[in-house]
Design an enzyme around this catalytic site. Structure first.
Site, PDB file in Angstrom:
ATOM      1  N   THR A   1       0.828  -1.204   0.000  1.00  0.00           N
ATOM      2  CA  THR A   1       0.000   0.000   0.000  1.00  0.00           C
ATOM      3  C   THR A   1       0.864   1.256   0.000  1.00  0.00           C
ATOM      4  O   THR A   1       0.631   2.198  -0.773  1.00  0.00           O
ATOM      5  CB  THR A   1      -0.940   0.018   1.218  1.00  0.00           C
ATOM      6  OG1 THR A   1      -1.639  -1.231   1.290  1.00  0.00           O
ATOM      7  CG2 THR A   1      -1.954   1.141   1.115  1.00  0.00           C
TER       8      THR A   1
ATOM      9  N   GLY B   1       4.344  -4.661  10.222  1.00  0.00           N
ATOM     10  CA  GLY B   1       5.608  -5.380  10.203  1.00  0.00           C
ATOM     11  C   GLY B   1       5.570  -6.767   9.607  1.00  0.00           C
ATOM     12  O   GLY B   1       6.568  -7.487   9.675  1.00  0.00           O
TER      13      GLY B   1
ATOM     14  N   LYS C   1      -8.395  -4.913   6.206  1.00  0.00           N
ATOM     15  CA  LYS C   1      -7.453  -4.828   7.321  1.00  0.00           C
ATOM     16  C   LYS C   1      -8.113  -4.385   8.635  1.00  0.00           C
ATOM     17  O   LYS C   1      -7.437  -4.308   9.665  1.00  0.00           O
ATOM     18  CB  LYS C   1      -6.323  -3.849   6.967  1.00  0.00           C
ATOM     19  CG  LYS C   1      -5.575  -4.204   5.688  1.00  0.00           C
ATOM     20  CD  LYS C   1      -4.954  -5.582   5.760  1.00  0.00           C
ATOM     21  CE  LYS C   1      -4.356  -6.015   4.438  1.00  0.00           C
ATOM     22  NZ  LYS C   1      -3.252  -5.182   3.982  1.00  0.00           N
TER      23      LYS C   1
ATOM     24  N   GLU D   1      10.118   1.202  10.739  1.00  0.00           N
ATOM     25  CA  GLU D   1       8.827   1.877  10.635  1.00  0.00           C
ATOM     26  C   GLU D   1       8.467   2.557  11.953  1.00  0.00           C
ATOM     27  O   GLU D   1       8.044   3.719  11.978  1.00  0.00           O
ATOM     28  CB  GLU D   1       7.744   0.872  10.252  1.00  0.00           C
ATOM     29  CG  GLU D   1       7.821   0.405   8.805  1.00  0.00           C
ATOM     30  CD  GLU D   1       6.844  -0.710   8.496  1.00  0.00           C
ATOM     31  OE1 GLU D   1       6.532  -0.905   7.310  1.00  0.00           O
ATOM     32  OE2 GLU D   1       6.395  -1.406   9.428  1.00  0.00           O
TER      33      GLU D   1
END
Length: 277
Positions: free
Chosen positions: A66, A134, A160, A142
């Site tokens: 994404t 992750g 999600k 991140e």
């Protein structure tokens, strides 16, 4: 996965400008729904997030399928001259390579310790904007970059969204040092025994351990039940010697952008705080 996408509530103008859906015709009484794939939904969410980017910003550049769309879009706007004086801080070697190929100027947290905006995807999002991230293996970098940003925009497709972290049945990653990894994995599993936790080492297809950009291993935790208070769980994980970082991003996201069959939904942290109360 393909999702029927009959309309684009809230952000229709933006989506039409990027050419991803057609403008509704007033002469047509009924419209055939546009069928968009999961990747196309990710692209819509990513493009919407890039609308938050302004010239002169220091940007955290996320990692994953994404976030890749967002980085591509930033590079495109730079080439068009619509964005200027952007500095990107990549969250992985893969994103670093992508940004270099697009001509995005890069730096790091040593030189730019305050990040104006970070855009990244997530593997799970609960109703309070807590995240699991992750699964691509970049959770440490991140979290470092996105923990230093003033605004953190999370972009996902509706698959999600979960009721609680771990609710998808997929992995919650924990980055650990390779030394005695079996011992660390066993302790992680025992930590969440009441949640039916199973800990597995992430491996490549050939069976060799997956190695992160930081030369560490990833242990994947699978839960059958909720793990309870996330901050308590976080502290317990981080107290284990051998653990580097975990994939729960708690109270970090400031804005969530979700692309799904009912359009694009933008949810701010303040809305989630009200929902919690």
């Amino acid at each position: 996965m393909a999702i029927a996408y009959p309309h684009f509530t809230g952000s229709q103008k933006s989506a039409m400008e990027t050419g991803m859906i057609s403008s509704p015709s007033s002469s047509s009484p009924s419209r055939t729904p546009v069928i968009l794939t999961q990747d196309e939904l990710k692209k819509i969410a990513a493009y919407k997030a890039v609308e938050y980017v302004e010239s002169g910003m220091v940007l955290g550049l996320g990692t994953g399928s994404t976030a890749k769309h967002a980085v591509d879009r930033i590079g495109e706007l730079l080439r068009q001259g619509k964005l200027k004086n952007i500095v990107g801080i990549p969250t992985s070697k893969m994103t670093h390579e992508q940004a270099v190929s697009l001509g995005i100027p890069l730096s790091d947290l040593d030189s730019c310790p305050t990040v104006d905006l970070a855009i990244d995807g997530a593997d799970e999002v609960d109703p309070y904007l807590n995240l699991v991230k992750g699964r691509g293996g970049s959770l440490l970098r991140e979290k470092m970059v996105e923990g230093a940003c003033k605004k953190f925009v999370v972009i996902v497709d509706e698959s999600k969204l979960v009721n609680y972290l771990g609710g998808s049945g997929l992995a919650m990653p924990v980055e650990i040092v390779p030394f005695c990894w079996k011992f660390t994995a066993q302790r992680l599993q025992m930590l969440f025994e009441e949640s039916g936790c199973v800990a597995k080492l992430r491996t490549y297809q050939n069976g060799e351990p997956f190695v992160t950009d930081n030369m560490n291993y990833i242990v994947e935790l699978y839960f059958k039940r909720e793990i309870g208070d996330l901050k308590v769980a976080s502290d317990a994980i981080l107290r284990l010697a051998g653990v580097v970082e975990h994939g729960m991003f708690i109270d970090m996201a400031t804005t969530l952008i979700v692309a799904g069959k009912c359009g694009v939904i933008v949810k701010d942290k303040w809305d989630s705080a009200n929902h919690r109360s």
